[in-house]
Motif scaffolding. Structure first.
Motif, PDB file in Angstrom:
ATOM      1  N   ALA A 145       0.836  -1.106  -0.334  1.00  0.00           N
ATOM      2  CA  ALA A 145      -0.173  -0.302   0.626  1.00  0.00           C
ATOM      3  C   ALA A 145       0.830   1.753  -0.036  1.00  0.00           C
ATOM      4  O   ALA A 145       0.363   2.313  -1.219  1.00  0.00           O
ATOM      5  N   GLU A 146       1.686   1.058   0.747  1.00  0.00           N
ATOM      6  CA  GLU A 146       2.998   2.524   0.387  1.00  0.00           C
ATOM      7  C   GLU A 146       3.613   2.846  -0.872  1.00  0.00           C
ATOM      8  O   GLU A 146       3.342   4.010  -1.081  1.00  0.00           O
TER       9      GLU A 146
ATOM     10  N   GLN B 215       0.811   4.286  -3.150  1.00  0.00           N
ATOM     11  CA  GLN B 215       0.955   5.724  -2.865  1.00  0.00           C
ATOM     12  C   GLN B 215       1.951   6.375  -3.251  1.00  0.00           C
ATOM     13  O   GLN B 215       2.029   7.535  -4.389  1.00  0.00           O
ATOM     14  N   GLU B 216       3.193   6.060  -3.695  1.00  0.00           N
ATOM     15  CA  GLU B 216       4.464   6.499  -3.117  1.00  0.00           C
ATOM     16  C   GLU B 216       4.540   6.734  -5.100  1.00  0.00           C
ATOM     17  O   GLU B 216       5.125   7.578  -5.282  1.00  0.00           O
TER      18      GLU B 216
ATOM     19  N   SER C 169       1.345   6.560  -7.130  1.00  0.00           N
ATOM     20  CA  SER C 169       0.815   7.051  -7.719  1.00  0.00           C
ATOM     21  C   SER C 169       0.706   8.368  -8.904  1.00  0.00           C
ATOM     22  O   SER C 169       2.291   9.008  -8.277  1.00  0.00           O
TER      23      SER C 169
END
Length: 354
Positions: free
Chosen positions: A271-272, A275-276, A278
């Motif tokens: 998930a991290e 996000q990074e 995106s």
């Protein structure tokens, strides 16, 4: 360092028969060019990958090749009964006359777990019980097991594998999995720069290898890397900009937490990263970070020599990414085999007929 091919076999137009036939043609050509292996990834329910049963693809590949190793990168052990997995791949080892290399992972895409009616909890527990069972069935005449999730009593496989010991690779793409590889005494593992960039990945490979050597294990390390070889770096990047953007848009929409939901326990790093990363895909930046190798031949050789120093013994070249056109895949395979691969052969540079 030995070189092979890698396939998730994305298929966005739904023409699966065409995709499978092109893959088999590419693999046959790769064997002619001197590639020594092909590695297959199991995926379900999306255009991201079209090999829900890589053992079926492996059996087909065994019949159209003679020398190439046939590897799994990876078989998801949480998705099937480990006894059936052991049986299927024992058959593949027989059909290929002992050319199977087995790679295992626990899966990470929520849509796959949901589609198979599974939850993403306890995946590590189930995975390691499955590892014990598969190895136990392959390496013993009869095998019993009493675990939390599986129980067996005096089970014997028919057929047994051809190989006395099938190479068994652990997929390690997160720091936690590298640590587990050491704790479990694994002798083979595979990695790819996805959850980490290349510099960070090399650091973990080096540390893990040192820890294994202290335990008396000289590990076999396999790396998977997205790749394109052209006359210049600019041309190599241009060759795959559309395909890589398509690939990352697809995969980043499939990882845990990508759609706003809370990532399951032990999947938080996915998930991290989602996000990074995106926003629009910057292929040049991915190349600079070593997440892909998009270079001219001389620079590719230099970068691969550096990777080899960290103990990488084999590499699967991910040429067909983002549903790349067949002709483009064949061209970059030829470029790599002609201009890069000979430098890693003990016999020196060879010439491939145009």
């Amino acid at each position: 360092m030995k070189f092979g091919l890698f396939y998730v076999l994305e298929c966005y137009d739904g023409k699966y028969e065409k995709a499978y036939n092109e893959m088999l043609e590419q693999i046959q050509y790769a064997e002619e060019l001197g590639f020594e292996s092909v590695w297959l990834a199991e995926h379900h329910f999306t255009a991201y990958g079209s090999m829900p049963s890589p053992q079926v693809a492996a059996a087909a590949i065994a019949q159209v090749t003679k020398t190439m190793d046939i590897g799994m990168a990876v078989c998801n052990l949480n998705f099937d009964n480990p006894v059936r997995i052991a049986e299927d791949f024992a058959m593949v080892d027989n059909l290929s006359n002992g050319r199977l290399k087995f790679g295992a992972g626990r899966g990470y895409q929520p849509v796959e777990f949901k589609g198979l009616g599974l939850e993403m909890k306890d995946t590590r527990e189930v995975f390691w019980e499955s590892v014990d069972i598969i190895k136990g069935l392959w390496y013993n005449d009869t095998f019993s097991y009493d675990g939390k999730h599986y129980q067996l009593e005096n089970v014997s496989l028919t057929p047994k594998p051809v190989q006395e010991r099938i190479p068994f690779y652990l997929a390690a793409i997160s720091p936690a999995t590298f640590d587990i590889a050491v704790e479990k005494g694994m002798t083979e593992f595979m990695c790819t720069p996805t959850l980490m960039d290349m510099n960070e990945l090399k650091k973990y490979i080096s540390e893990t290898r040192s820890r294994m050597i202290k335990q008396g294990i000289n590990p076999s390390i396999h790396m998977n890397l997205q790749m394109n070889i052209a006359d210049t770096q600019e041309q190599a990047i241009k060759n795959v900009e559309k395909e890589m953007a398509r690939y990352f848009d697809t995969v980043l929409n499939q990882v845990p937490g990508a759609r706003g939901e809370k990532a399951a326990e032990s999947y938080e790093r996915f998930a991290e990263v989602a996000q990074e990363m995106s926003g629009p895909v910057d292929v040049k930046s991915l190349n600079e970070a070593g997440i892909a190798l998009l270079e001219d031949p001389d620079t590719a050789i230099e970068k691969l020599e550096d990777i080899e120093k960290y103990g990488i013994t084999s590499m699967s070249n991910w040429f067909r990414m983002g549903d790349m056109e067949h002709r483009k895949v064949m061209k970059t395979m030829k470029n790599f085999a002609r201009d890069v691969m000979p430098y890693f052969k003990p016999t020196g540079k060879k010439t491939i007929t145009q």
